[in-house]
Design a protein around this motif. Structure first.
Motif, PDB file in Angstrom:
ATOM      1  N   GLY A 112       0.813  -1.213   0.000  1.00 52.35           N
ATOM      2  CA  GLY A 112       0.000   0.000   0.000  1.00 52.35           C
ATOM      3  C   GLY A 112       0.841   1.255   0.000  1.00 52.35           C
ATOM      4  O   GLY A 112       0.512   2.236  -0.698  1.00 52.35           O
ATOM      5  N   GLN A 113       1.947   1.270   0.754  1.00 55.32           N
ATOM      6  CA  GLN A 113       2.830   2.431   0.775  1.00 55.32           C
ATOM      7  C   GLN A 113       3.469   2.666  -0.586  1.00 55.32           C
ATOM      8  O   GLN A 113       3.566   3.807  -1.056  1.00 55.32           O
ATOM      9  CB  GLN A 113       3.931   2.245   1.825  1.00 55.32           C
ATOM     10  CG  GLN A 113       3.443   2.262   3.262  1.00 55.32           C
ATOM     11  CD  GLN A 113       4.555   1.888   4.213  1.00 55.32           C
ATOM     12  OE1 GLN A 113       5.060   0.752   4.187  1.00 55.32           O
ATOM     13  NE2 GLN A 113       4.950   2.829   5.058  1.00 55.32           N
ATOM     14  N   MET A 114       3.903   1.587  -1.223  1.00 50.84           N
ATOM     15  CA  MET A 114       4.532   1.739  -2.537  1.00 50.84           C
ATOM     16  C   MET A 114       3.525   2.219  -3.573  1.00 50.84           C
ATOM     17  O   MET A 114       3.840   3.077  -4.408  1.00 50.84           O
ATOM     18  CB  MET A 114       5.175   0.416  -2.970  1.00 50.84           C
ATOM     19  CG  MET A 114       6.378   0.015  -2.142  1.00 50.84           C
ATOM     20  SD  MET A 114       7.259  -1.428  -2.813  1.00 50.84           S
ATOM     21  CE  MET A 114       6.010  -2.709  -2.612  1.00 50.84           C
ATOM     22  N   GLN A 115       2.312   1.682  -3.533  1.00 51.35           N
ATOM     23  CA  GLN A 115       1.288   2.124  -4.484  1.00 51.35           C
ATOM     24  C   GLN A 115       0.956   3.605  -4.287  1.00 51.35           C
ATOM     25  O   GLN A 115       0.762   4.347  -5.259  1.00 51.35           O
ATOM     26  CB  GLN A 115       0.032   1.264  -4.322  1.00 51.35           C
ATOM     27  CG  GLN A 115       0.178  -0.176  -4.765  1.00 51.35           C
ATOM     28  CD  GLN A 115       0.282  -0.343  -6.271  1.00 51.35           C
ATOM     29  OE1 GLN A 115       0.187   0.620  -7.027  1.00 51.35           O
ATOM     30  NE2 GLN A 115       0.457  -1.582  -6.712  1.00 51.35           N
ATOM     31  N   ALA A 116       0.894   4.028  -3.018  1.00 47.77           N
ATOM     32  CA  ALA A 116       0.597   5.435  -2.744  1.00 47.77           C
ATOM     33  C   ALA A 116       1.701   6.332  -3.296  1.00 47.77           C
ATOM     34  O   ALA A 116       1.432   7.389  -3.887  1.00 47.77           O
ATOM     35  CB  ALA A 116       0.429   5.654  -1.246  1.00 47.77           C
ATOM     36  N   PHE A 117       2.957   5.920  -3.112  1.00 49.02           N
ATOM     37  CA  PHE A 117       4.072   6.727  -3.635  1.00 49.02           C
ATOM     38  C   PHE A 117       4.088   6.701  -5.162  1.00 49.02           C
ATOM     39  O   PHE A 117       4.391   7.716  -5.803  1.00 49.02           O
ATOM     40  CB  PHE A 117       5.392   6.223  -3.073  1.00 49.02           C
ATOM     41  CG  PHE A 117       6.577   7.072  -3.462  1.00 49.02           C
ATOM     42  CD1 PHE A 117       6.526   8.454  -3.353  1.00 49.02           C
ATOM     43  CD2 PHE A 117       7.746   6.491  -3.933  1.00 49.02           C
ATOM     44  CE1 PHE A 117       7.614   9.248  -3.709  1.00 49.02           C
ATOM     45  CE2 PHE A 117       8.831   7.263  -4.289  1.00 49.02           C
ATOM     46  CZ  PHE A 117       8.771   8.650  -4.178  1.00 49.02           C
ATOM     47  N   ALA A 118       3.733   5.558  -5.752  1.00 49.95           N
ATOM     48  CA  ALA A 118       3.668   5.487  -7.212  1.00 49.95           C
ATOM     49  C   ALA A 118       2.651   6.478  -7.765  1.00 49.95           C
ATOM     50  O   ALA A 118       2.880   7.116  -8.795  1.00 49.95           O
ATOM     51  CB  ALA A 118       3.339   4.065  -7.666  1.00 49.95           C
ATOM     52  N   ARG A 119       1.528   6.634  -7.073  1.00 50.66           N
ATOM     53  CA  ARG A 119       0.517   7.591  -7.523  1.00 50.66           C
ATOM     54  C   ARG A 119       1.038   9.026  -7.425  1.00 50.66           C
ATOM     55  O   ARG A 119       0.762   9.856  -8.312  1.00 50.66           O
ATOM     56  CB  ARG A 119      -0.764   7.425  -6.700  1.00 50.66           C
ATOM     57  CG  ARG A 119      -1.536   6.144  -7.008  1.00 50.66           C
ATOM     58  CD  ARG A 119      -2.925   6.167  -6.394  1.00 50.66           C
ATOM     59  NE  ARG A 119      -2.874   6.124  -4.935  1.00 50.66           N
ATOM     60  CZ  ARG A 119      -2.862   5.005  -4.223  1.00 50.66           C
ATOM     61  NH1 ARG A 119      -2.892   3.818  -4.831  1.00 50.66           N
ATOM     62  NH2 ARG A 119      -2.848   5.054  -2.897  1.00 50.66           N
ATOM     63  N   VAL A 120       1.791   9.312  -6.389  1.00 56.01           N
ATOM     64  CA  VAL A 120       2.389  10.646  -6.254  1.00 56.01           C
ATOM     65  C   VAL A 120       3.381  10.901  -7.391  1.00 56.01           C
ATOM     66  O   VAL A 120       3.397  11.980  -7.997  1.00 56.01           O
ATOM     67  CB  VAL A 120       3.082  10.790  -4.883  1.00 56.01           C
ATOM     68  CG1 VAL A 120       3.914  12.067  -4.821  1.00 56.01           C
ATOM     69  CG2 VAL A 120       2.055  10.779  -3.762  1.00 56.01           C
ATOM     70  N   LEU A 121       4.208   9.905  -7.695  1.00 57.48           N
ATOM     71  CA  LEU A 121       5.163  10.048  -8.792  1.00 57.48           C
ATOM     72  C   LEU A 121       4.444  10.253 -10.123  1.00 57.48           C
ATOM     73  O   LEU A 121       4.839  11.108 -10.934  1.00 57.48           O
ATOM     74  CB  LEU A 121       6.059   8.809  -8.861  1.00 57.48           C
ATOM     75  CG  LEU A 121       7.058   8.630  -7.710  1.00 57.48           C
ATOM     76  CD1 LEU A 121       7.667   7.231  -7.748  1.00 57.48           C
ATOM     77  CD2 LEU A 121       8.155   9.692  -7.779  1.00 57.48           C
ATOM     78  N   GLU A 122       3.413   9.481 -10.373  1.00 51.17           N
ATOM     79  CA  GLU A 122       2.659   9.630 -11.614  1.00 51.17           C
ATOM     80  C   GLU A 122       2.059  11.031 -11.717  1.00 51.17           C
ATOM     81  O   GLU A 122       2.015  11.618 -12.797  1.00 51.17           O
ATOM     82  CB  GLU A 122       1.550   8.573 -11.680  1.00 51.17           C
ATOM     83  CG  GLU A 122       2.039   7.151 -11.861  1.00 51.17           C
ATOM     84  CD  GLU A 122       2.340   6.809 -13.311  1.00 51.17           C
ATOM     85  OE1 GLU A 122       2.106   7.669 -14.190  1.00 51.17           O
ATOM     86  OE2 GLU A 122       2.797   5.680 -13.563  1.00 51.17           O
TER      87      GLU A 122
END
Length: 290
Positions: free
Chosen positions: A141-151
């Motif tokens: 979940g943490q990685m997915q949240a950061f991926a959304r921020v990067l996108e």
């Protein structure tokens, strides 16, 4: 790499704190970051910059050169919730896991970027991708949240299922690119078009891919070669630029990581080993330890 990611996030209204050596932090605090990117355009931002991090953060992106990792970690007094390294090679993972446990995930970035001066960054090719993975299912979940921020900051990002895949899908290509361009001191286009150097490029890709598969990654020399075929002819590796500038190249972090992994699996990498020796001689440093 770190300056580019920080600037892109700040530009997208995701506040960041840049942690750097005191002198560099002072320049960034005073003058900000300027980016000239073929994908994101040209822009300037003024993120906060400090010489030491003591405040809690959601994500710590570690983007130092491998030889500077220990010194960089001395500037971190906080306990970040997630640690995403964007370093080359493999050996940094054990260092980060010892310090941060499973909060340190596997990460990689595909980018051609160069710091022309403190706070002045040029992103000169279309390559841009951040990938992450963790052996700890609780970090998804943490990685997915950061991926959304990067996108949101126009940095393509993906969360993969395998740490080995994240690390080796970049390392196979980077190792061959760095070794051939640095040994020959020629850009990628000349490596591709010269029959003798092309043979070494393809051999280094093949050897690296075999080691990556032994480590559990689904990698192929053909895919890595197709990526290098798509790159622009003037592409030069950061290792090549470091040698040219008299800086210590990441030879042990990159080629050394591959050779040590090969030794663990009893695999021979004669081309990688030979190229690493040539690069070491050019740089005036020892060949990688195996």
């Amino acid at each position: 790499m770190g300056g580019f990611v920080a600037a892109a996030l700040e530009h997208a209204a995701h506040p960041v704190v840049v942690i750097a050596r005191e002198q560099t932090a002072a320049v960034i605090e005073r003058e900000g970051l300027e980016v000239d990117s073929v994908r994101l355009g040209s822009f300037a931002v003024r993120p906060r910059a400090v010489g030491r991090l003591d405040d809690p953060v959601d994500v710590l992106v570690v983007a130092s050169k491998a030889p500077a990792l220990e010194a960089a970690l001395e500037r971190i007094g906080a306990e970040p919730a997630l640690v995403v390294p964007l370093l080359n090679g493999l050996d940094h993972m054990s260092v980060l896991r010892e310090r941060f446990g499973t909060r340190a995930v596997a990460g990689s970035i595909r980018i051609e970027a160069e710091r022309r001066a403190p706070g002045r960054i040029v992103h000169s090719s279309g390559f841009l991708q951040i990938e992450m993975a963790s052996r700890d299912p609780g970090r998804g979940g943490q990685m997915q949240a950061f991926a959304r921020v990067l996108e949101d900051a126009q940095i393509p990002a993906a969360v993969l299922a395998s740490e080995a895949q994240v690390l080796w899908s970049k390392l196979v290509r980077l190792n061959a690119l760095a070794l051939t361009t640095s040994a020959a001191d020629r850009p990628l286009g000349e490596i591709r078009s010269d029959p003798e150097w092309r043979v070494q490029l393809e051999a280094a890709l093949g050897e690296g891919a075999a080691v990556g598969r032994a480590e559990g990654a689904e990698v192929s020399a053909e895919v890595a070669l197709s990526e290098l075929e798509a790159a622009h002819a003037s592409l030069r590796s950061s290792m090549q630029r470091d040698i040219e500038a008299g800086r210590e190249p990441e030879l042990d972090a990159i080629a050394g990581s591959v050779l040590r992994a090969a030794a663990r699996h009893g695999l021979a990498c004669p081309t990688i080993e030979s190229l690493a020796v040539r690069v070491a001689q050019r740089a005036g440093i020892p060949a990688p330890l195996v």
